[in-house]
Every structure is written in C-alpha cells, then in structure tokens.
Design a protein around this motif. Structure first.
Motif, PDB file in Angstrom:
ATOM      1  N   THR A 151       0.819  -1.210   0.000  1.00  0.00           N
ATOM      2  CA  THR A 151       0.000   0.000   0.000  1.00  0.00           C
ATOM      3  C   THR A 151       0.852   1.259   0.000  1.00  0.00           C
ATOM      4  O   THR A 151       1.986   1.240   0.478  1.00  0.00           O
ATOM      5  N   MET A 152       0.292   2.327  -0.543  1.00  0.00           N
ATOM      6  CA  MET A 152       0.971   3.619  -0.488  1.00  0.00           C
ATOM      7  C   MET A 152       0.201   4.539   0.458  1.00  0.00           C
ATOM      8  O   MET A 152       0.786   5.189   1.298  1.00  0.00           O
ATOM      9  N   THR A 153      -1.101   4.588   0.327  1.00  0.00           N
ATOM     10  CA  THR A 153      -1.885   5.537   1.138  1.00  0.00           C
ATOM     11  C   THR A 153      -2.866   4.834   2.071  1.00  0.00           C
ATOM     12  O   THR A 153      -3.795   5.463   2.580  1.00  0.00           O
TER      13      THR A 153
ATOM     14  N   THR B 102      -5.122   2.249   1.728  1.00  0.00           N
ATOM     15  CA  THR B 102      -6.368   1.564   1.363  1.00  0.00           C
ATOM     16  C   THR B 102      -6.210   0.045   1.421  1.00  0.00           C
ATOM     17  O   THR B 102      -7.058  -0.649   1.995  1.00  0.00           O
ATOM     18  N   ALA B 103      -5.134  -0.448   0.834  1.00  0.00           N
ATOM     19  CA  ALA B 103      -4.945  -1.912   0.792  1.00  0.00           C
ATOM     20  C   ALA B 103      -4.778  -2.476   2.208  1.00  0.00           C
ATOM     21  O   ALA B 103      -5.203  -3.606   2.474  1.00  0.00           O
TER      22      ALA B 103
ATOM     23  N   SER C 195      -2.063  -2.423  -4.009  1.00  0.00           N
ATOM     24  CA  SER C 195      -2.466  -1.344  -4.912  1.00  0.00           C
ATOM     25  C   SER C 195      -1.439  -1.226  -6.041  1.00  0.00           C
ATOM     26  O   SER C 195      -0.539  -2.070  -6.173  1.00  0.00           O
ATOM     27  N   THR C 196      -1.599  -0.195  -6.873  1.00  0.00           N
ATOM     28  CA  THR C 196      -0.786  -0.019  -8.089  1.00  0.00           C
ATOM     29  C   THR C 196      -0.322   1.434  -8.169  1.00  0.00           C
ATOM     30  O   THR C 196      -1.112   2.345  -7.912  1.00  0.00           O
ATOM     31  N   TYR C 197       0.932   1.632  -8.536  1.00  0.00           N
ATOM     32  CA  TYR C 197       1.455   3.012  -8.675  1.00  0.00           C
ATOM     33  C   TYR C 197       2.360   3.129  -9.885  1.00  0.00           C
ATOM     34  O   TYR C 197       2.627   2.129 -10.571  1.00  0.00           O
TER      35      TYR C 197
ATOM     36  N   GLY D 291      -6.793  -0.707  -7.947  1.00  0.00           N
ATOM     37  CA  GLY D 291      -6.315   0.193  -8.991  1.00  0.00           C
ATOM     38  C   GLY D 291      -7.376   1.202  -9.346  1.00  0.00           C
ATOM     39  O   GLY D 291      -8.316   1.440  -8.583  1.00  0.00           O
ATOM     40  N   ASP D 292      -7.206   1.780 -10.522  1.00  0.00           N
ATOM     41  CA  ASP D 292      -8.114   2.831 -10.975  1.00  0.00           C
ATOM     42  C   ASP D 292      -8.152   2.752 -12.503  1.00  0.00           C
ATOM     43  O   ASP D 292      -7.095   2.810 -13.138  1.00  0.00           O
TER      44      ASP D 292
ATOM     45  N   THR E 249      -2.655   0.236 -17.323  1.00  0.00           N
ATOM     46  CA  THR E 249      -1.959  -0.432 -16.218  1.00  0.00           C
ATOM     47  C   THR E 249      -2.927  -0.796 -15.092  1.00  0.00           C
ATOM     48  O   THR E 249      -2.511  -0.956 -13.944  1.00  0.00           O
ATOM     49  N   PHE E 250      -4.207  -0.947 -15.436  1.00  0.00           N
ATOM     50  CA  PHE E 250      -5.231  -1.149 -14.408  1.00  0.00           C
ATOM     51  C   PHE E 250      -4.900  -2.355 -13.521  1.00  0.00           C
ATOM     52  O   PHE E 250      -4.756  -3.476 -14.015  1.00  0.00           O
ATOM     53  N   CYS E 251      -4.766  -2.101 -12.233  1.00  0.00           N
ATOM     54  CA  CYS E 251      -4.535  -3.148 -11.223  1.00  0.00           C
ATOM     55  C   CYS E 251      -3.253  -3.954 -11.449  1.00  0.00           C
ATOM     56  O   CYS E 251      -3.155  -5.100 -11.003  1.00  0.00           O
TER      57      CYS E 251
HETATM   58  C1  LIG Z   1       0.167   8.584  -8.389  1.00  0.00           C
HETATM   59  C2  LIG Z   1      -0.779   7.441  -8.558  1.00  0.00           C
HETATM   60  C3  LIG Z   1      -0.516   6.479  -9.531  1.00  0.00           C
HETATM   61  C4  LIG Z   1      -1.407   5.406  -9.730  1.00  0.00           C
HETATM   62  N1  LIG Z   1      -1.156   4.500 -10.737  1.00  0.00           N
HETATM   63  C5  LIG Z   1      -2.062   3.529 -10.978  1.00  0.00           C
HETATM   64  C6  LIG Z   1      -1.879   2.630 -12.083  1.00  0.00           C
HETATM   65  O1  LIG Z   1      -0.900   2.690 -12.829  1.00  0.00           O
HETATM   66  N2  LIG Z   1      -2.822   1.672 -12.293  1.00  0.00           N
HETATM   67  C7  LIG Z   1      -3.929   1.547 -11.501  1.00  0.00           C
HETATM   68  O2  LIG Z   1      -4.750   0.664 -11.747  1.00  0.00           O
HETATM   69  N3  LIG Z   1      -4.118   2.376 -10.446  1.00  0.00           N
HETATM   70  C8  LIG Z   1      -3.225   3.358 -10.163  1.00  0.00           C
HETATM   71  N4  LIG Z   1      -3.423   4.224  -9.106  1.00  0.00           N
HETATM   72  C9  LIG Z   1      -4.620   4.022  -8.236  1.00  0.00           C
HETATM   73  C10 LIG Z   1      -4.328   3.351  -6.891  1.00  0.00           C
HETATM   74  O3  LIG Z   1      -3.710   2.073  -7.061  1.00  0.00           O
HETATM   75  C11 LIG Z   1      -5.666   3.178  -6.143  1.00  0.00           C
HETATM   76  O4  LIG Z   1      -6.193   4.448  -5.847  1.00  0.00           O
HETATM   77  C12 LIG Z   1      -5.551   2.351  -4.871  1.00  0.00           C
HETATM   78  O5  LIG Z   1      -6.853   2.135  -4.330  1.00  0.00           O
HETATM   79  C13 LIG Z   1      -4.691   3.024  -3.799  1.00  0.00           C
HETATM   80  O6  LIG Z   1      -4.504   2.116  -2.749  1.00  0.00           O
HETATM   81  P1  LIG Z   1      -3.481   2.374  -1.527  1.00  0.00           P
HETATM   82  O7  LIG Z   1      -4.086   3.493  -0.689  1.00  0.00           O
HETATM   83  O8  LIG Z   1      -3.471   1.081  -0.778  1.00  0.00           O
HETATM   84  O9  LIG Z   1      -2.142   2.721  -2.043  1.00  0.00           O
HETATM   85  C14 LIG Z   1      -2.561   5.288  -8.907  1.00  0.00           C
HETATM   86  C15 LIG Z   1      -2.804   6.259  -7.910  1.00  0.00           C
HETATM   87  C16 LIG Z   1      -1.935   7.323  -7.738  1.00  0.00           C
HETATM   88  C17 LIG Z   1      -2.248   8.358  -6.658  1.00  0.00           C
END
Ligand SMILES: Cc1cc2nc3c(=O)[nH]c(=O)nc-3n(C[C@H](O)[C@H](O)[C@H](O)COP(=O)(O)O)c2cc1C
Length: 159
Positions: free
Chosen positions: A12-14, A16-17, A59-61, A95-96, A102-104
C-alpha cells in the motif's frame, strides 16, 4: 476440521490496501481460520519459506508498478526465484481504470511472479476500480468469503 492458517500481505501507499486487508482479516478470522495481516514493509522472499496460504492485497502506482512498500518483496522474489510450490495464494488488486493501460497491475504483477515460481492461485483475482464509486473493503469482504470456501474445498481435495 483443522483451522486454515492465512497470512494477508498488504502492499500500500496511502493505506487503502491495508484497510482492506484488516477488514478481510476481521471477517475471516475465527474458529475455522487463523488469519494474520502483515504490511509488506521490510519483507522479502523469506516470508514464503515453509509455504502455506497467502492473500496478496496490493495497490498499483507509477507505470503499473507495485507500491513502494512492496518493492523489496517483489524484487527479492525476482532475484532469488525460490520454489514456491508449497504456496497457495489469492490476490486482491486495487487500482483505478483511469490508468487504463496499467489497471490493477500491482496485484497482477504479484500474480504473474508467484505463479511463475510455482505457487498455485486459488480463485480469480479480485480487481477494484477506485473510480467505480464502490468501497474496496465491502467488495473484498464479500469476495473473501467465497475465496476462503474455495481454499477449504481445495485443501479437502488435496488431503
Ligand atoms: C500517483 C498514482 C498512480 C497510480 N497509478 C495507478 C496505475 O498505474 N494503475 C492503476 O490501476 N491504479 C493506479 N493508481 C490508483 C491506486 O492504485 C488506487 O487508488 C488504490 O486504491 C490506492 O490504494 P493504496 O491506498 O493502498 O495505495 C494510482 C494512484 C496514484 C495516486
């Protein structure tokens, strides 16, 4: 019936996971399942030594990468390539869909690597879209109840 032991690993980064992992733990932990959650910070391939049942919640970043706290674990699996044939796992991928290409991919990358290393996935990957307006923890709790049933069935068949 012996209780299933399950380790949930949260990437996780923020947060949620991690929240999703904790809700799933609260749901599944009980007389039939001993569940513990670990955030991936500082973990490496060693966490899979001895095998067992794992649920990756990631999650995905970046360019469809695993989150920063998962990088050490992911890269150590890539480098050491341990035999994970004694590991069974499920994946909750966050993901988003705004990131269409790059979804998920964070969760999908873990799935691809674990299966390359011989681990056996139970069930389909759960994908959550942060743009969908649904709560990931609610979807994950419902999904996890079906998933643990599948895990029990597979364990029974293997016994
Ligand atoms: C800077 C940034 C980059 C992201 N890149 C992706 C991505 O490449 N693919 C995707 O499916 N979601 C992406 N996301 C969405 C996050 O994975 C999603 O909001 C997730 O629920 C965050 O979970 P976390 O709070 O556990 O990190 C991105 C979000 C941010 C803020």
């Amino acid at each position: 019936m012996q209780a299933i032991r399950l380790t949930i690993l949260a990437g996780t980064m923020t947060g949620t996971a991690h929240l999703v992992a904790q809700e799933v733990e609260l749901t599944l932990d009980g007389p039939d399942a001993q569940v513990s959650t670990r955030v991936m910070d500082g973990l490496d391939a060693e966490v899979f030594a001895g095998g067992g049942l794992f649920l990756i919640c990631s999650s995905t970043y970046g360019q469809g990468d695993v989150p920063d706290n998962a990088r050490k674990l992911y890269e150590s699996l890539q480098a050491l390539r341990p035999d994970l044939s004694a590991v069974s796992y499920g994946v909750i991928a966050l993901g988003d869909r705004t990131y269409a290409e790059t979804f998920c991919n964070g969760g999908r990358r873990f799935d691809a690597l674990l299966s390359e290393l011989g681990a056996k996935r139970v069930g389909e990957i759960m994908l959550h879209d942060a743009s969908a307006g649904t709560m990931p923890e609610e979807i994950a709790v419902a999904w996890s109840e079906n998933w643990i049933t599948l895990c029990r069935e597979q364990a029974r068949q293997a016994a």
